[in-house]
Design an enzyme around this catalytic site. Structure first.
Site, PDB file in Angstrom:
ATOM      1  N   SER A  15     -17.833 -45.309 -28.555  1.00  0.00           N
ATOM      2  CA  SER A  15     -18.756 -44.178 -28.581  1.00  0.00           C
ATOM      3  C   SER A  15     -17.938 -42.952 -28.949  1.00  0.00           C
ATOM      4  CB  SER A  15     -19.455 -44.003 -27.229  1.00  0.00           C
ATOM      5  OG  SER A  15     -18.517 -43.882 -26.168  1.00  0.00           O
ATOM      6  N   GLU A  17     -17.542 -38.501 -29.020  1.00  0.00           N
ATOM      7  CA  GLU A  17     -17.957 -37.187 -28.523  1.00  0.00           C
ATOM      8  C   GLU A  17     -17.788 -36.139 -29.615  1.00  0.00           C
ATOM      9  OE1 GLU A  17     -16.893 -35.565 -24.486  1.00  0.00           O
ATOM     10  OE2 GLU A  17     -15.845 -34.061 -25.704  1.00  0.00           O
ATOM     11  N   THR A  48     -21.326 -31.976 -26.440  1.00  0.00           N
ATOM     12  CA  THR A  48     -20.913 -31.199 -25.270  1.00  0.00           C
ATOM     13  C   THR A  48     -21.810 -29.990 -25.044  1.00  0.00           C
ATOM     14  OG1 THR A  48     -19.329 -29.864 -26.526  1.00  0.00           O
ATOM     15  CG2 THR A  48     -18.524 -31.935 -25.576  1.00  0.00           C
ATOM     16  N   TYR A  49     -21.640 -29.417 -23.845  1.00  0.00           N
ATOM     17  CA  TYR A  49     -22.515 -28.347 -23.356  1.00  0.00           C
ATOM     18  C   TYR A  49     -21.629 -27.414 -22.544  1.00  0.00           C
ATOM     19  CZ  TYR A  49     -26.742 -26.696 -20.713  1.00  0.00           C
ATOM     20  OH  TYR A  49     -27.763 -25.985 -20.139  1.00  0.00           O
ATOM     21  N   HIS A  77     -24.671 -33.632 -23.099  1.00  0.00           N
ATOM     22  CA  HIS A  77     -24.034 -33.203 -21.861  1.00  0.00           C
ATOM     23  C   HIS A  77     -24.969 -32.240 -21.142  1.00  0.00           C
ATOM     24  CE1 HIS A  77     -19.557 -34.181 -22.782  1.00  0.00           C
ATOM     25  NE2 HIS A  77     -20.351 -35.018 -23.428  1.00  0.00           N
ATOM     26  N   ARG A 107     -20.716 -31.446 -13.393  1.00  0.00           N
ATOM     27  CA  ARG A 107     -20.839 -30.192 -12.641  1.00  0.00           C
ATOM     28  C   ARG A 107     -20.653 -29.013 -13.572  1.00  0.00           C
ATOM     29  NH1 ARG A 107     -15.994 -28.035  -9.135  1.00  0.00           N
ATOM     30  NH2 ARG A 107     -15.539 -27.246 -11.239  1.00  0.00           N
ATOM     31  N   ASP A 109     -17.408 -26.484 -15.633  1.00  0.00           N
ATOM     32  CA  ASP A 109     -16.318 -25.610 -15.223  1.00  0.00           C
ATOM     33  C   ASP A 109     -16.859 -24.274 -14.755  1.00  0.00           C
ATOM     34  OD1 ASP A 109     -14.382 -27.491 -15.948  1.00  0.00           O
ATOM     35  OD2 ASP A 109     -14.400 -26.811 -18.038  1.00  0.00           O
ATOM     36  N   ALA A 128     -21.908 -32.823  -9.408  1.00  0.00           N
ATOM     37  CA  ALA A 128     -22.492 -33.773 -10.354  1.00  0.00           C
ATOM     38  C   ALA A 128     -23.253 -34.890  -9.660  1.00  0.00           C
ATOM     39  CB  ALA A 128     -21.411 -34.359 -11.252  1.00  0.00           C
ATOM     40  N   ASP A 161     -11.556 -37.835  -5.495  1.00  0.00           N
ATOM     41  CA  ASP A 161     -12.176 -38.082  -6.799  1.00  0.00           C
ATOM     42  C   ASP A 161     -13.004 -39.365  -6.774  1.00  0.00           C
ATOM     43  OD1 ASP A 161     -11.507 -35.913  -8.306  1.00  0.00           O
ATOM     44  OD2 ASP A 161      -9.975 -36.920  -9.496  1.00  0.00           O
ATOM     45  N   LYS A 168     -21.750 -40.477  -7.259  1.00  0.00           N
ATOM     46  CA  LYS A 168     -22.463 -40.445  -8.538  1.00  0.00           C
ATOM     47  C   LYS A 168     -23.081 -41.815  -8.845  1.00  0.00           C
ATOM     48  CE  LYS A 168     -19.107 -37.208 -10.587  1.00  0.00           C
ATOM     49  NZ  LYS A 168     -18.082 -37.091 -11.654  1.00  0.00           N
ATOM     50  N   GLN A 179     -11.703 -38.761 -18.342  1.00  0.00           N
ATOM     51  CA  GLN A 179     -10.861 -37.774 -19.004  1.00  0.00           C
ATOM     52  C   GLN A 179      -9.823 -38.550 -19.826  1.00  0.00           C
ATOM     53  OE1 GLN A 179     -10.117 -35.028 -20.517  1.00  0.00           O
ATOM     54  NE2 GLN A 179     -10.335 -33.742 -18.695  1.00  0.00           N
ATOM     55  N   PHE A 219      -3.896 -27.990 -23.608  1.00  0.00           N
ATOM     56  CA  PHE A 219      -5.181 -28.445 -23.092  1.00  0.00           C
ATOM     57  C   PHE A 219      -4.979 -29.386 -21.905  1.00  0.00           C
ATOM     58  CE2 PHE A 219      -9.073 -31.259 -23.834  1.00  0.00           C
ATOM     59  CZ  PHE A 219      -9.909 -30.397 -23.138  1.00  0.00           C
ATOM     60  N   HIS A 269     -14.448 -44.481 -25.348  1.00  0.00           N
ATOM     61  CA  HIS A 269     -15.115 -43.238 -25.723  1.00  0.00           C
ATOM     62  C   HIS A 269     -14.084 -42.359 -26.424  1.00  0.00           C
ATOM     63  CE1 HIS A 269     -18.356 -40.350 -25.503  1.00  0.00           C
ATOM     64  NE2 HIS A 269     -17.584 -39.445 -24.907  1.00  0.00           N
TER      65      HIS A 269
END
Length: 302
Positions: A15, A17, A48-49, A77, A107, A109, A128, A161, A168, A179, A219, A269
């Site tokens: 998939s 992104e 993404t959002y 997202h 959730r 940032d 989330a 975590d 979830k 990630q 990053f 992904h």
């Protein structure tokens, strides 16, 4: 560097992104990338959002075009930071009317960016896990969530975590997308702990083909990803040699996927950064076929 044949011919599913374009030039690049990558017939793509819904309109525009002009199953997202439950529901309703049936529930940032303290909105979803439960109350959506093999930067420890991931999953998540990471041993240990906690949903490795190692390090520092020393060694001497650097980047990502396949993982992904050549080179290195291209060739020959 030729890959071994162990990954070739196996059932590898991918998939992709993407992110909403911020300019006319970036929009052209995105849709050129999409036209190239859709030939790989991904299981789905995600868009993404931004934090606090800062890219809500561009995300909606991008998702709508994916759904109306491509054959790709498309997820949006969705974040809940800085919004009441009612405001989040309004966003969900808008996206559902556009045809979205799959959300990547996050959730989000803090509006202040990485490192800024997170404060749940007093009238909103606190995290989330609550957002997943809220989505399930609204409709029968497919829901993906995030997972962090090397710990979320704000988490006290990995156990916290995993506890959040379990919440979830228990609330209805269908899969977790991780990630990006580069140490497969860390991922395997994490997955063992996840399964030991009774979490059975698929945990899909997030793979980041390295467009620029220096930028990636910045990053990675913000999101808690460990950059192994071997990456500096692999990319040494190629700063001014873009073609050779891209070749190494494709090899590194393909080798990581091949190793994960040997460990029993088959779904991946890929973070495309809205660029096709490196992603395609990775999949070519794995010896995968392009169903979309084969279909076009057959149609042209008919």
């Amino acid at each position: 560097m030729a890959l071994k044949n162990e990954a070739r011919g196996r059932n590898i599913r991918v998939s992709f992104e993407f992110f909403p374009p911020k300019s006319e030039e970036m929009e052209g690049q995105l849709w050129h990338t999409v036209s190239e990558l859709q030939d790989w017939d991904p299981d789905f793509v995600s868009v993404t959002y931004g934090a606090g819904g800062t890219t809500r309109a561009p995300t909606l525009t991008t998702v709508t075009r994916f759904l109306s002009q491509t054959p790709l199953a498309t997820a949006s997202h969705l974040t809940c930071v800085g919004a009441t439950k009612e405001e989040t529901h309004q966003v969900v309703d808008t996206f559902r009317k556009a045809g979205v049936t799959h959300f990547v529930a996050l959730r989000g940032d803090a509006p202040g960016g990485a490192g800024a303290p997170y404060q749940p909105h007093p009238g909103g979803y606190a995290n989330a896990a609550e957002l997943v439960a809220g989505l399930k109350e609204i409709g029968d959506f497919e829901i993906s969530v995030s997972a962090y093999p090397e710990k979320h930067p704000e988490s006290h420890d990995t156990a916290a975590d995993i506890d959040m991931l379990k919440r979830k999953a228990d609330n209805g998540a269908d899969r977790a997308l991780t990630q990006f990471f580069f140490d497969n041993d860390n991922f395997e240990r994490y997955l063992e702990r996840v399964r030991g906690a009774g979490i059975s949903i698929p945990v899909v490795p997030g793979i980041m083909p390295i467009q620029n190692l220096t930028q990636l390090k910045r990053f990675a520092g913000a999101c808690g990803t460990i950059i192994p020393a071997f990456l500096d060694e692999r990319f040494a001497g190629f700063d001014d040699k873009p073609e050779e650097r891209a070749k190494v980047a494709a090899e590194v990502a393909a080798e990581q996927i091949e190793d994960l396949v040997r460990r029993g993982i088959h779904d991946f992904h890929l973070y495309t950064m809205n660029r096709a050549p490196l992603v395609s080179a990775v999949l070519d290195n794995l010896g995968l076929s392009r169903p979309g291209r084969e279909t076009k060739s057959a149609g042209a020959a008919a």
